[in-house]
Write a protein that holds these residues in place. Sequence first.
Motif, PDB file in Angstrom:
ATOM      1  N   GLN A   1      44.209  38.273  43.574  1.00 47.63           N
ATOM      2  CA  GLN A   1      43.644  37.656  42.376  1.00 47.63           C
ATOM      3  C   GLN A   1      43.932  36.144  42.466  1.00 47.63           C
ATOM      4  O   GLN A   1      45.055  35.754  42.749  1.00 47.63           O
TER       5      GLN A   1
ATOM      6  N   ASP B   1      40.949  41.639  44.875  1.00 47.25           N
ATOM      7  CA  ASP B   1      41.405  41.777  43.486  1.00 47.25           C
ATOM      8  C   ASP B   1      40.649  40.788  42.595  1.00 47.25           C
ATOM      9  O   ASP B   1      40.911  39.592  42.623  1.00 47.25           O
ATOM     10  N   GLU B   2      39.702  41.323  41.823  1.00 43.96           N
ATOM     11  CA  GLU B   2      38.893  40.536  40.870  1.00 43.96           C
ATOM     12  C   GLU B   2      38.294  39.269  41.490  1.00 43.96           C
ATOM     13  O   GLU B   2      38.470  38.160  40.971  1.00 43.96           O
TER      14      GLU B   2
ATOM     15  N   SER C   1      46.175  45.507  39.871  1.00 37.74           N
ATOM     16  CA  SER C   1      46.712  44.635  40.927  1.00 37.74           C
ATOM     17  C   SER C   1      47.915  45.294  41.590  1.00 37.74           C
ATOM     18  O   SER C   1      48.104  45.191  42.815  1.00 37.74           O
TER      19      SER C   1
HETATM   20 MG   LIG Z   1      45.178  42.283  38.039  1.00 37.96          MG
END
Ligand SMILES: [Mg+2]
Length: 218
Positions: free
Chosen positions: A83, A159-160, A44
């Motif tokens: 995220q 992010d994810e 991240s």
């Molecule tokens: Mg992360």
Amino acid sequence: MFQIELESVSFSYDDSKVLLKDINMSVSRRDFVLITGDNGTGKSTLLKIIAGILKPKSGYVKIDGNSIYEDKNYFRKIGFVMQYAEDSFFCDTVFDEIAFASKNFGFVDIQKRVMNAIKLTGIDEELLYKSPFELSSGEARRVAIASAIAHEPFFLILDEPFVGLDKRGKECLTSILKKWKDTQRAVIIVSHQRKYLTNLANKIFKLEAGKLLNADSL
Ligand SMILES: [Mg+2]
Ligand SMILES: Nc1ncnc2c1ncn2[C@@H]1O[C@H](COP(=O)(O)OP(=O)(O)OP(=O)(O)O)[C@@H](O)[C@H]1O
């Protein structure tokens, strides 16, 4: 041209521990870059550096050969889905949430941009005047992506984005990413979901002990 380059980027939150060491990476307009790595390795953090939110302690982040900090339009060129991006929703309606960045950048064709973004992400038009806080997790994730692409960036950073989605949600996200890729614009994605992404990604990296390793063959 449209190319983001990281040259010898190093980063630490505090001087006692270097988190990212001498990272080099190049992302061109048609690249789909997948970054994997264990928890806490700095994935991240790396995306926040690419997105211009954090500055490296040393090294350069460039777009088309110039520092991103000297490009006044850099933030228009990227879209960032953080995220759990839906935790940061703050508007009263889905429309306003998706329109926010485009309005901020001073675009006038807001309606058209929002409609294009919901089309690409498969959001039902009926949802536009609902509160973003009343959505299912799959819908909310799609709204987060629509919010990041309505201003028509060239680089989409995620992010994810698969976390918290069921199988159907993951398949839906994969098809959104495929549609985005078909528009000939770049993706930089942090994810563990190689199963869904191997066919899309042309560059695969693993962040390990501060180093960005080429993981194409893993
Ligand atoms: Mg992360
Ligand atoms: N703002 C901050 N200040 C200090 N340390 C931080 C900060 N943000 C993250 N860290 C630390 O930096 C390291 C890397 O964090 P980061 O969130 O970038 O990793 P990650 O690979 O994305 O992890 P995850 O897989 O859990 O998402 C972790 O040890 C984290 O605790």
